[in-house]
Design an enzyme around this catalytic site. Structure first.
Site, mmCIF file in Angstrom:
data_model
loop_
_atom_site.group_PDB
_atom_site.id
_atom_site.type_symbol
_atom_site.label_atom_id
_atom_site.label_comp_id
_atom_site.label_asym_id
_atom_site.label_seq_id
_atom_site.Cartn_x
_atom_site.Cartn_y
_atom_site.Cartn_z
ATOM 1 N N GLU A 14 33.906 42.283 29.631
ATOM 2 C CA GLU A 14 34.969 41.497 30.241
ATOM 3 C C GLU A 14 34.282 40.556 31.221
ATOM 4 O O GLU A 14 33.634 41.021 32.172
ATOM 5 C CB GLU A 14 35.950 42.418 30.974
ATOM 6 C CG GLU A 14 37.022 41.661 31.731
ATOM 7 C CD GLU A 14 37.990 42.592 32.485
ATOM 8 O OE1 GLU A 14 37.698 43.806 32.610
ATOM 9 O OE2 GLU A 14 39.025 42.086 32.960
ATOM 10 N N GLU B 145 45.493 37.349 38.938
ATOM 11 C CA GLU B 145 45.720 38.746 39.271
ATOM 12 C C GLU B 145 46.360 38.783 40.652
ATOM 13 O O GLU B 145 45.734 38.373 41.638
ATOM 14 C CB GLU B 145 44.400 39.522 39.313
ATOM 15 C CG GLU B 145 43.791 39.771 37.944
ATOM 16 C CD GLU B 145 42.531 40.623 38.022
ATOM 17 O OE1 GLU B 145 42.431 41.620 37.291
ATOM 18 O OE2 GLU B 145 41.619 40.286 38.821
#
Ligand SMILES: *[C@@H]1O[C@H](CO)[C@@H](O)[C@H](O)[C@H]1NC(C)=O
Ligand SMILES: *[C@@H]1O[C@H](CO)[C@@H](O)[C@H](O)[C@H]1NC(C)=O
Ligand SMILES: *[C@@H]1O[C@H](CO)[C@@H](O)[C@H](O)[C@H]1NC(C)=O
Length: 244
Positions: free
Chosen positions: A139, A224
């Site tokens: 990631e 986020e």
């Protein structure tokens, strides 16, 4: 009606009708992208979020997300994002370039907000795989903003490393069955980002031991949210992969 006036009318209509999603895992098709709420961590706090598609085409998308989250200041509540439906399935060694442009800003923001504005790019051994699954090997996050003292997964391994005309603090660490490598802007917010992502891919292969045979499985761009109230607007976003 002439064909040209028909197209002029339909493109005006697609710009004029904003669509909003409110549910935890709601998604909307958005031209060459999919816009998703992805409120995966909402149970760690209290609040709500909605995301609005302003306009889209095959090449670019304009959208916003508006949230209020409280409690669990160290827990991510959501990753509202756009996923490219076409920029995937290419091995790192076969990328000639991967141009991206992202112009964004907060039109409102509470004090004490904890949130990032970030790419989330997924690599794996297979040519395809969904993000954050058993198919994921890496990631790769690129933080264009990180407010309120939040930190990526793992620990910081470099300071002010130059990649793609900007400088980054690089973080590395494990998460589930994949490795997370994060690039955090060392100069604060980058509101108008326009680079070739292949500079990151080359750095990862040359300096971080990522195999050039890894495939790009997904490229997401979003935010986020941990805590706070904000309206984050993406005026325009685009990404593509040009293969060798
Ligand atoms: C964000 O959502 C709140 C609650 O629905 C609303 O009052 C506010 O006007 C919205 N802000 C923007 C910029 O859309
Ligand atoms: C956000 O960007 C748009 C387009 O560049 C601009 O019109 C607007 O004033 C900006 N808003 C803020 C709060 O910076
Ligand atoms: C760095 O900026 C130059 C000049 O604008 C541009 O040609 C080049 O593509 C940029 N590099 C990357 C990796 O984006």
């Amino acid at each position: 009606m002439h064909i040209s006036s028909f197209f002029a009318l339909s493109s005006l209509l697609s710009l004029g009708v904003a669509q909003t999603i409110t549910g935890q895992y709601d998604c909307l098709p958005a031209g060459g992208f999919t816009l998703c709420q992805n409120l995966w961590g909402e149970a760690a706090g209290v609040g709500s979020q909605k995301s609005t598609l302003a306009s889209s085409s095959t090449a670019s998308v304009s959208w916003s997300t508006n949230y209020t989250w409280a409690n669990g200041p160290n827990n991510v509540k959501s990753y509202a994002n756009v996923l490219s439906t076409t920029s995937k399935g290419v091995q790192l060694q076969n990328v000639a370039s991967a141009p991206t442009a992202w112009n964004w800003n907060y039109t409102s923001q509470s004090s004490g907000i904890r949130a990032d504005v970030s790419y989330d790019i997924w690599f794996g051994k297979a040519s395809s795989g969904s993000p954050a699954t058993s198919a994921s090997s890496y990631e790769i996050m690129i933080w264009l903003s990180g407010l309120g003292g939040i930190q990526p997964v793992g620990s910081q391994i470099t300071t002010a490393t130059p990649v793609a005309n900007h400088t980054w603090n690089v973080w590395k660490g494990p998460n589930a069955n994949w490795q997370v490598i994060s690039f955090v802007s060392s100069t604060g917010d980058i509101n108008d980002f326009n680079v070739d992502l292949n500079a990151f891919f080359t750095y990862l292969v040359n300096s971080q031991g990522v195999a050039s045979t890894q495939y790009i499985q997904a490229i997401q761009a979003g935010t986020e949210a941990f805590v706070g109230t904000a309206n984050l607007v993406t005026n325009s976003y685009s990404v593509s992969i040009v293969s060798k």
